[in-house]
Design a protein around this motif. Structure first.
Motif, PDB file in Angstrom:
ATOM      1  N   MET A  34     -13.839   9.386  21.549  1.00 29.07           N
ATOM      2  CA  MET A  34     -14.624   8.484  20.714  1.00 29.07           C
ATOM      3  C   MET A  34     -16.105   8.517  21.094  1.00 29.07           C
ATOM      4  O   MET A  34     -16.976   8.480  20.233  1.00 29.07           O
ATOM      5  N   VAL A  35     -16.372   8.573  22.395  1.00 28.43           N
ATOM      6  CA  VAL A  35     -17.755   8.631  22.858  1.00 28.43           C
ATOM      7  C   VAL A  35     -18.419   9.909  22.366  1.00 28.43           C
ATOM      8  O   VAL A  35     -19.572   9.902  21.905  1.00 28.43           O
ATOM      9  N   PHE A  36     -17.678  11.014  22.434  1.00 29.80           N
ATOM     10  CA  PHE A  36     -18.208  12.289  21.954  1.00 29.80           C
ATOM     11  C   PHE A  36     -18.527  12.206  20.457  1.00 29.80           C
ATOM     12  O   PHE A  36     -19.554  12.711  20.000  1.00 29.80           O
ATOM     13  N   GLY A  37     -17.651  11.556  19.687  1.00 32.38           N
ATOM     14  CA  GLY A  37     -17.878  11.404  18.252  1.00 32.38           C
ATOM     15  C   GLY A  37     -19.133  10.607  17.962  1.00 32.38           C
ATOM     16  O   GLY A  37     -19.909  10.947  17.053  1.00 32.38           O
ATOM     17  N   LEU A  38     -19.353   9.535  18.739  1.00 30.82           N
ATOM     18  CA  LEU A  38     -20.566   8.735  18.560  1.00 30.82           C
ATOM     19  C   LEU A  38     -21.817   9.549  18.871  1.00 30.82           C
ATOM     20  O   LEU A  38     -22.841   9.432  18.190  1.00 30.82           O
ATOM     21  N   ILE A  39     -21.732  10.390  19.906  1.00 30.35           N
ATOM     22  CA  ILE A  39     -22.867  11.247  20.261  1.00 30.35           C
ATOM     23  C   ILE A  39     -23.167  12.229  19.130  1.00 30.35           C
ATOM     24  O   ILE A  39     -24.332  12.456  18.771  1.00 30.35           O
ATOM     25  N   VAL A  40     -22.111  12.802  18.556  1.00 25.19           N
ATOM     26  CA  VAL A  40     -22.284  13.742  17.442  1.00 25.19           C
ATOM     27  C   VAL A  40     -22.963  13.059  16.262  1.00 25.19           C
ATOM     28  O   VAL A  40     -23.885  13.618  15.646  1.00 25.19           O
ATOM     29  N   PHE A  41     -22.533  11.836  15.950  1.00 26.60           N
ATOM     30  CA  PHE A  41     -23.140  11.101  14.834  1.00 26.60           C
ATOM     31  C   PHE A  41     -24.607  10.776  15.126  1.00 26.60           C
ATOM     32  O   PHE A  41     -25.475  10.880  14.248  1.00 26.60           O
ATOM     33  N   ALA A  42     -24.894  10.396  16.381  1.00 23.04           N
ATOM     34  CA  ALA A  42     -26.276  10.091  16.766  1.00 23.04           C
ATOM     35  C   ALA A  42     -27.157  11.331  16.658  1.00 23.04           C
ATOM     36  O   ALA A  42     -28.301  11.257  16.177  1.00 23.04           O
ATOM     37  N   VAL A  43     -26.631  12.475  17.089  1.00 24.62           N
ATOM     38  CA  VAL A  43     -27.390  13.734  16.991  1.00 24.62           C
ATOM     39  C   VAL A  43     -27.648  14.087  15.531  1.00 24.62           C
ATOM     40  O   VAL A  43     -28.749  14.520  15.156  1.00 24.62           O
ATOM     41  N   TYR A  44     -26.633  13.876  14.683  1.00 32.21           N
ATOM     42  CA  TYR A  44     -26.785  14.139  13.242  1.00 32.21           C
ATOM     43  C   TYR A  44     -27.898  13.268  12.652  1.00 32.21           C
ATOM     44  O   TYR A  44     -28.758  13.754  11.906  1.00 32.21           O
ATOM     45  N   LEU A  45     -27.873  11.983  12.991  1.00 31.91           N
ATOM     46  CA  LEU A  45     -28.906  11.070  12.476  1.00 31.91           C
ATOM     47  C   LEU A  45     -30.290  11.470  12.974  1.00 31.91           C
ATOM     48  O   LEU A  45     -31.281  11.404  12.229  1.00 31.91           O
ATOM     49  N   TYR A  46     -30.385  11.888  14.216  1.00 36.87           N
ATOM     50  CA  TYR A  46     -31.676  12.256  14.805  1.00 36.87           C
ATOM     51  C   TYR A  46     -32.295  13.464  14.101  1.00 36.87           C
ATOM     52  O   TYR A  46     -33.485  13.459  13.770  1.00 36.87           O
ATOM     53  N   PHE A  47     -31.481  14.498  13.856  1.00 31.70           N
ATOM     54  CA  PHE A  47     -32.014  15.741  13.301  1.00 31.70           C
ATOM     55  C   PHE A  47     -32.090  15.743  11.775  1.00 31.70           C
ATOM     56  O   PHE A  47     -32.985  16.356  11.197  1.00 31.70           O
TER      57      PHE A  47
END
Length: 368
Positions: free
Chosen positions: A1-14
């Motif tokens: 779940m933590v990895f998924g949140l990181i992926v979503f955060a990276v998507y939003l950032y870029f």
């Protein structure tokens, strides 16, 4: 779940930009957002309450009686398991089966029959709703291609799962075959308890008889299914209402029915199928879906995060708290306290008082 949140955060950032997201958050009417967000959380609790009421009604019809409070705790505990383990509601039902049987000492078969019947009622309504919604959306011709494919796949999965449930309910030998298959698997895995067992135990056979009798009871007396049908229909409607309230919290009160139907069915199907593994991927999918309907990228990202906080993170957090409550209550039961006391005296005599911790830990687990 933590990895998924990181992926979503990276998507939003870029692809969106944190600066743009911050502007969207600052532009919100705080009082209106809090009001509609609170209503969405309250509606989510009502969704669970109607699910619980349906399940408890079926249990009472089979003379398995538990209080509304305990039913609520047990049902949400099972839902918590469904959210973290991708096993299409099976693990949640097994958890509820264990908890109810432990309290009532009723036969596993009767409790299982009520649980499966509740699933049949719920999935019948969901499948009818999904079928109707799919035809409506296809006739509107205003949805992206990837969404059509996912909707059709979700419909096939729903029909397949409902067919399996009906097979268990209508075929008197289905559960027997399933139990025999599980026993063979356990033997093949050389589980010590089952390696020397020649066939199904008398207790298992008795549970299977109760399981069949439970389904037979509902077939002969279909009136007992009326209230669960009403409860599940209300739950289905309120689940869709959650999506409307979340977008009202962001100031969107003019979106079409097409939008809410598509978002609801896609998010529900993916979350049910993948559970915790949906974190990150589903948020990105919803963000792109919202963008397709003309909502700004930053607002879509905020909407996806807000929606998932209500439909996934809120039930997960409440479920975790309830699991701790159920575990603590089991630990404080008279039988458990007596067992702990006996063990403590024994360990004191042996000069190994530290061993008590392992007893407490084993009794605190509510899953076995």
């Amino acid at each position: 779940m933590v990895f998924g949140l990181i992926v979503f955060a990276v998507y939003l950032y870029f692809f969106v930009g944190f600066g743009e997201i911050l502007l969207v958050v600052k532009s919100l009417d705080l009082s209106s957002t809090l009001l509609f967000y609170s209503l969405a959380l309250g509606t989510m609790i009502l969704v669970m309450l109607f699910w619980v009421s349906s399940w408890r009604t079926l249990l009472r019809a089979l003379n398995v009686k538990i209080s509304l409070k305990n039913a609520f705790l047990y049902y949400w505990t099972g839902y918590f398991v469904d959210l973290i383990v991708p096993c299409q509601s099976v693990c949640g039902e097994i958890t509820r089966l264990y908890l109810v049987q432990k309290e009532t000492k009723q036969n596993y078969g009767a409790v299982g029959a009520a649980g499966v019947t509740n699933r049949i009622v719920a999935y019948s309504i969901v499948t009818v709703g999904l079928t109707t919604g799919l035809f409506y959306l296809l006739s509107r011709n205003k949805i992206p291609g990837f969404a059509i494919d996912l909707l059709i796949l979700s419909w096939v999965g729903a029909v397949a799962f409902l067919s399996i449930l009906f097979y268990l309910a209508l075929n008197d030998s289905a559960a027997d075959k399933l139990a025999s298959l599980i026993l063979k698997v356990l033997k093949a895995l050389r589980v010590k308890k089952f390696t020397s067992q020649g066939g199904l135990s008398p207790g298992t056979m008795e549970s299977l008889r109760s399981f069949h009798e439970g389904f037979k009871f509902f077939r002969v007396h279909p009136r007992y299914l009326l209230k669960p049908l009403i409860f599940q229909a209300c739950s289905f409607t309120l689940s869709l209402t959650v999506y409307v309230l979340v977008f009202n919290a962001l100031g969107f009160n003019h979106l079409l029915l097409d939008f809410f139907l598509l978002a609801y069915f896609l998010a529900g199907a993916i979350q049910d199928a993948t559970s915790a593994f949906s974190v990150g991927g589903l948020e990105i999918l919803l963000t792109n879906l919202f963008i397709f309907f003309g909502i700004g990228a930053a607002t879509s990202g905020v909407a996806a995060a807000l929606l998932r906080s209500v439909t996934f993170w809120f039930p997960l957090l409440v479920g975790y708290i309830i699991v701790q409550v159920v575990g603590a209550r089991n630990l404080l039961s008279p039988k458990v306290r007596e067992k702990i006391g006996t063990q403590e005296k024994q360990e004191m005599r042996e000069g190994k008082i530290s061993g008590v911790a392992s007893v407490v830990g084993s009794e605190q687990s509510c899953f076995g």
